[in-house]
Design a protein around this motif. Sequence first.
Motif, PDB file in Angstrom:
ATOM      1  N   ALA A 135       0.834  -1.206   0.000  1.00 52.19           N
ATOM      2  CA  ALA A 135       0.000   0.000   0.000  1.00 52.19           C
ATOM      3  C   ALA A 135       0.869   1.257   0.000  1.00 52.19           C
ATOM      4  CB  ALA A 135      -0.920  -0.011   1.222  1.00 52.19           C
ATOM      5  N   PHE A 136       1.973   1.206   0.736  1.00 51.30           N
ATOM      6  CA  PHE A 136       2.904   2.337   0.775  1.00 51.30           C
ATOM      7  C   PHE A 136       3.503   2.594  -0.603  1.00 51.30           C
ATOM      8  CE2 PHE A 136       7.541   3.294   1.237  1.00 51.30           C
ATOM      9  CZ  PHE A 136       7.416   4.632   1.573  1.00 51.30           C
ATOM     10  N   LEU A 137       3.911   1.539  -1.304  1.00 46.34           N
ATOM     11  CA  LEU A 137       4.506   1.692  -2.632  1.00 46.34           C
ATOM     12  C   LEU A 137       3.485   2.223  -3.628  1.00 46.34           C
ATOM     13  CD1 LEU A 137       6.618  -1.597  -2.669  1.00 46.34           C
ATOM     14  CD2 LEU A 137       7.495   0.729  -2.496  1.00 46.34           C
ATOM     15  N   ARG A 138       2.237   1.785  -3.514  1.00 46.41           N
ATOM     16  CA  ARG A 138       1.184   2.333  -4.389  1.00 46.41           C
ATOM     17  C   ARG A 138       0.978   3.813  -4.103  1.00 46.41           C
ATOM     18  NH1 ARG A 138      -1.402  -2.553  -3.192  1.00 46.41           N
ATOM     19  NH2 ARG A 138      -2.745  -1.513  -1.658  1.00 46.41           N
ATOM     20  N   HIS A 139       1.063   4.189  -2.835  1.00 49.08           N
ATOM     21  CA  HIS A 139       0.933   5.601  -2.450  1.00 49.08           C
ATOM     22  C   HIS A 139       2.033   6.444  -3.097  1.00 49.08           C
ATOM     23  CE1 HIS A 139       0.568   9.167   0.091  1.00 49.08           C
ATOM     24  NE2 HIS A 139       1.836   9.021   0.437  1.00 49.08           N
ATOM     25  N   LEU A 140       3.248   5.914  -3.100  1.00 45.72           N
ATOM     26  CA  LEU A 140       4.364   6.647  -3.712  1.00 45.72           C
ATOM     27  C   LEU A 140       4.132   6.836  -5.204  1.00 45.72           C
ATOM     28  CD1 LEU A 140       7.550   5.062  -2.068  1.00 45.72           C
ATOM     29  CD2 LEU A 140       6.322   7.129  -1.386  1.00 45.72           C
ATOM     30  N   ALA A 141       3.676   5.784  -5.863  1.00 48.15           N
ATOM     31  CA  ALA A 141       3.512   5.827  -7.319  1.00 48.15           C
ATOM     32  C   ALA A 141       2.302   6.645  -7.737  1.00 48.15           C
ATOM     33  CB  ALA A 141       3.403   4.403  -7.863  1.00 48.15           C
ATOM     34  N   GLU A 142       1.178   6.467  -7.038  1.00 48.86           N
ATOM     35  CA  GLU A 142      -0.083   7.053  -7.496  1.00 48.86           C
ATOM     36  C   GLU A 142      -0.381   8.418  -6.881  1.00 48.86           C
ATOM     37  OE1 GLU A 142      -2.987   4.072  -6.627  1.00 48.86           O
ATOM     38  OE2 GLU A 142      -1.949   2.527  -7.821  1.00 48.86           O
ATOM     39  N   GLN A 143      -0.030   8.588  -5.609  1.00 46.35           N
ATOM     40  CA  GLN A 143      -0.330   9.854  -4.938  1.00 46.35           C
ATOM     41  C   GLN A 143       0.858  10.814  -4.968  1.00 46.35           C
ATOM     42  OE1 GLN A 143      -3.478  10.371  -3.943  1.00 46.35           O
ATOM     43  NE2 GLN A 143      -3.929   8.299  -4.692  1.00 46.35           N
ATOM     44  N   LYS A 144       2.026  10.309  -4.611  1.00 47.60           N
ATOM     45  CA  LYS A 144       3.219  11.160  -4.597  1.00 47.60           C
ATOM     46  C   LYS A 144       3.843  11.308  -5.980  1.00 47.60           C
ATOM     47  CE  LYS A 144       4.976  12.290  -1.081  1.00 47.60           C
ATOM     48  NZ  LYS A 144       4.855  13.544  -0.303  1.00 47.60           N
ATOM     49  N   ARG A 145       3.445  10.422  -6.905  1.00 45.15           N
ATOM     50  CA  ARG A 145       3.931  10.454  -8.285  1.00 45.15           C
ATOM     51  C   ARG A 145       5.452  10.331  -8.367  1.00 45.15           C
ATOM     52  NH1 ARG A 145       0.022  11.868 -11.879  1.00 45.15           N
ATOM     53  NH2 ARG A 145       1.586  12.428 -13.412  1.00 45.15           N
ATOM     54  N   TYR A 146       6.013   9.447  -7.528  1.00 51.35           N
ATOM     55  CA  TYR A 146       7.434   9.168  -7.604  1.00 51.35           C
ATOM     56  C   TYR A 146       7.739   8.437  -8.899  1.00 51.35           C
ATOM     57  CZ  TYR A 146       8.507  10.452  -2.729  1.00 51.35           C
ATOM     58  OH  TYR A 146       8.705  11.133  -1.561  1.00 51.35           O
ATOM     59  N   SER A 147       8.955   8.569  -9.379  1.00 45.86           N
ATOM     60  CA  SER A 147       9.352   7.891 -10.612  1.00 45.86           C
ATOM     61  C   SER A 147       9.361   6.385 -10.401  1.00 45.86           C
ATOM     62  CB  SER A 147      10.738   8.354 -11.056  1.00 45.86           C
ATOM     63  OG  SER A 147      11.727   7.861 -10.165  1.00 45.86           O
ATOM     64  N   SER A 164      10.798   6.735   5.380  1.00 42.45           N
ATOM     65  CA  SER A 164       9.596   7.185   4.680  1.00 42.45           C
ATOM     66  C   SER A 164       8.437   6.209   4.912  1.00 42.45           C
ATOM     67  CB  SER A 164       9.905   7.317   3.185  1.00 42.45           C
ATOM     68  OG  SER A 164       8.787   7.790   2.486  1.00 42.45           O
ATOM     69  N   PHE A 165       8.737   4.911   4.898  1.00 43.08           N
ATOM     70  CA  PHE A 165       7.719   3.887   5.123  1.00 43.08           C
ATOM     71  C   PHE A 165       7.090   4.042   6.506  1.00 43.08           C
ATOM     72  CE2 PHE A 165       6.965  -0.366   7.057  1.00 43.08           C
ATOM     73  CZ  PHE A 165       5.846  -0.734   6.323  1.00 43.08           C
ATOM     74  N   TYR A 166       7.926   4.197   7.529  1.00 42.83           N
ATOM     75  CA  TYR A 166       7.397   4.297   8.892  1.00 42.83           C
ATOM     76  C   TYR A 166       6.720   5.641   9.145  1.00 42.83           C
ATOM     77  CZ  TYR A 166       9.335  -0.194  10.158  1.00 42.83           C
ATOM     78  OH  TYR A 166       9.567  -1.539  10.223  1.00 42.83           O
ATOM     79  N   ARG A 167       7.158   6.675   8.480  1.00 42.10           N
ATOM     80  CA  ARG A 167       6.472   7.968   8.589  1.00 42.10           C
ATOM     81  C   ARG A 167       5.044   7.849   8.044  1.00 42.10           C
ATOM     82  NH1 ARG A 167       9.504  10.962   5.261  1.00 42.10           N
ATOM     83  NH2 ARG A 167      11.163  11.151   6.812  1.00 42.10           N
ATOM     84  N   TYR A 168       4.923   7.093   6.952  1.00 41.21           N
ATOM     85  CA  TYR A 168       3.596   6.870   6.352  1.00 41.21           C
ATOM     86  C   TYR A 168       2.707   6.058   7.299  1.00 41.21           C
ATOM     87  CZ  TYR A 168       0.147   5.231   2.901  1.00 41.21           C
ATOM     88  OH  TYR A 168      -1.006   4.947   2.222  1.00 41.21           O
ATOM     89  N   GLN A 169       3.259   5.014   7.914  1.00 37.00           N
ATOM     90  CA  GLN A 169       2.487   4.195   8.851  1.00 37.00           C
ATOM     91  C   GLN A 169       2.067   5.004  10.075  1.00 37.00           C
ATOM     92  OE1 GLN A 169       1.570   1.330   7.643  1.00 37.00           O
ATOM     93  NE2 GLN A 169       2.989   1.652   5.914  1.00 37.00           N
ATOM     94  N   LEU A 170       2.939   5.905  10.511  1.00 38.36           N
ATOM     95  CA  LEU A 170       2.618   6.769  11.650  1.00 38.36           C
ATOM     96  C   LEU A 170       1.451   7.689  11.308  1.00 38.36           C
ATOM     97  CD1 LEU A 170       3.689   7.470  14.522  1.00 38.36           C
ATOM     98  CD2 LEU A 170       5.126   9.201  13.447  1.00 38.36           C
TER      99      LEU A 170
END
Length: 312
Positions: free
Chosen positions: A20-32, A92-98
């Motif tokens: 879910a975190f990786l999907r957030h990076l790709a879809e919401q944060k628009r990371y490369s 970054s992963f744990y910041r997202y979980q927090l």
Amino acid sequence: MDGILSDEPDSPPLPPEAEAFLRHLAEQKRYSARTVRNYRQALERFTAWLRGQPGSLHPLMVSSRHVRRYLMELQTVYERRTSNLHLSALRSFYRYQLRLGKIEASPLAGISGPKLEKKLPKFLTEKQIALLLAGPKRLLENEAIEPFTALRDRLVMELLYGGGFRVSELSDLNYGTFDEQSGVARIRGKGGKERLCPVGEVALECLKMFRAQFARHSGPQDPVLITEQGRRLSVRRIQLMLKRYLDLADLPHDLTPHKIRHSYATHLLDNGADLRLVQELLGHASLSTTQIYTHVSVARLKDMHRRAHPRA
């Protein structure tokens, strides 16, 4: 030792929270795609290590003690810079979980990575850049390459130097990216952040010539830089192409396309550009990232003073 890192660990399935975190990076944060892949690899390695610990720990159940032990083992496998990149992914992963309320505190709180040696970026002098950019014309005059390749390769290097693009941004350029009247490209860089990049009259003229003579399709979504077959020029092809011209100009092969970007920033500052303006042009989120180029300029001034001043 239980949980010791190997050079080529198995890649266990990631827990749903990590996916879910990786999907957030790709879809919401628009990371490369490259950044998301690097984060995935960091999480896979950490997950593999956790499963080798007593009790096969879940990522949301770890403490700072586990992270410190993991970091120590990570440094037996990787250089400091790579260890820090892995640590950054976990932070970054744990910041997202927090933020989601899945944990009460980040296990990385108070943990810092290994210190890095500060290195000044390598760059080309203005004279070296001129030699590099003259390469395609030299090969064309010697009938070593076709007119298409000569103009395309020149366009690649003129845009790299004229616009200060990252090589991935260069590969992604479409004709709709450019406003040919103003000579400005609209670039979507890291994190989906948009910026405006003037490319200069020389690069723009080269673009117009290439479009008129060789572009099979030049609609808004069509790629600017193409192969002989009309396909988008890949990052890898750009990197290999540059090595050819570095060799021709008798320049070091380790001067990657990113070093052209370093040269772009250094030459702007050397010629009086404002630091915050250069920050905007490069698409840096933080001014501190851009400030390393001022160190380059100061180092050059000190070297010139040392060589020229009788009291130096």
